[in-house]
Design a protein around this motif. Sequence first.
Motif, short mmCIF file in Angstrom:
data_model
loop_
_atom_site.label_atom_id
_atom_site.label_comp_id
_atom_site.label_asym_id
_atom_site.label_seq_id
_atom_site.Cartn_x
_atom_site.Cartn_y
_atom_site.Cartn_z
N GLU A 177 0.86 -1.18 0.00
CA GLU A 177 0.00 0.00 0.00
C GLU A 177 0.89 1.23 0.00
O GLU A 177 1.86 1.30 0.76
CB GLU A 177 -0.88 -0.01 1.26
CG GLU A 177 -1.82 1.14 1.37
CD GLU A 177 -2.69 1.06 2.61
OE1 GLU A 177 -3.34 2.06 2.93
OE2 GLU A 177 -2.72 0.00 3.27
N VAL A 228 0.67 5.37 0.37
CA VAL A 228 -0.18 6.49 0.77
C VAL A 228 0.62 7.78 0.63
O VAL A 228 1.74 7.87 1.13
CB VAL A 228 -0.67 6.33 2.22
CG1 VAL A 228 -1.54 7.50 2.64
CG2 VAL A 228 -1.42 5.01 2.40
N ARG A 275 -4.10 6.87 -2.19
CA ARG A 275 -3.86 5.60 -1.50
C ARG A 275 -4.02 4.51 -2.54
O ARG A 275 -5.11 4.27 -3.03
CB ARG A 275 -4.86 5.41 -0.37
CG ARG A 275 -4.69 4.12 0.38
CD ARG A 275 -5.70 4.04 1.54
NE ARG A 275 -5.74 2.71 2.08
CZ ARG A 275 -6.65 1.80 1.76
NH1 ARG A 275 -7.59 2.08 0.89
NH2 ARG A 275 -6.59 0.60 2.29
#
Length: 136
Positions: free
Chosen positions: A61, A63, A71
């Motif tokens: 992930e 961000v 995101r």
Amino acid sequence: MNENIRINVKGTNKDSGVVEVKCSGRYALVGDVEYIRYEECLDEADIKINNLIKLRRGSMEMVKKGPMNSRMIFAAGQTTSCTYDTPYGSIPMQVHTKRMDIIRTDDRLRIILQYSLGMDKGQYIDCEVDINVESL
């Protein structure tokens, strides 16, 4: 891997060419999740973007928080949805991860991503990101 790191993020796509960020950051391992934090400064202005990479088994992930927020979730062979928030509004996107390779040693980590980024129906941009992290 030490807490203090040097990170190099190199992104490539056909539309914007090569974008590269080199800076220092922080690394942490909490349970089975690896966290990589770094601050990116845009050259054209004194604008800072806070970045966080969460690396889990089988997925990553990314961000970004600042004037523009996003995101993105990457998992090989999967398509995920995300939103790119700008001062002018939000842009829905789809990320199809074609490849995600993770190479590690005691003091280095390399993540290679190949993915397609879709912003409209049928319009995809092929992208590649090469992330190199090393202990200081």
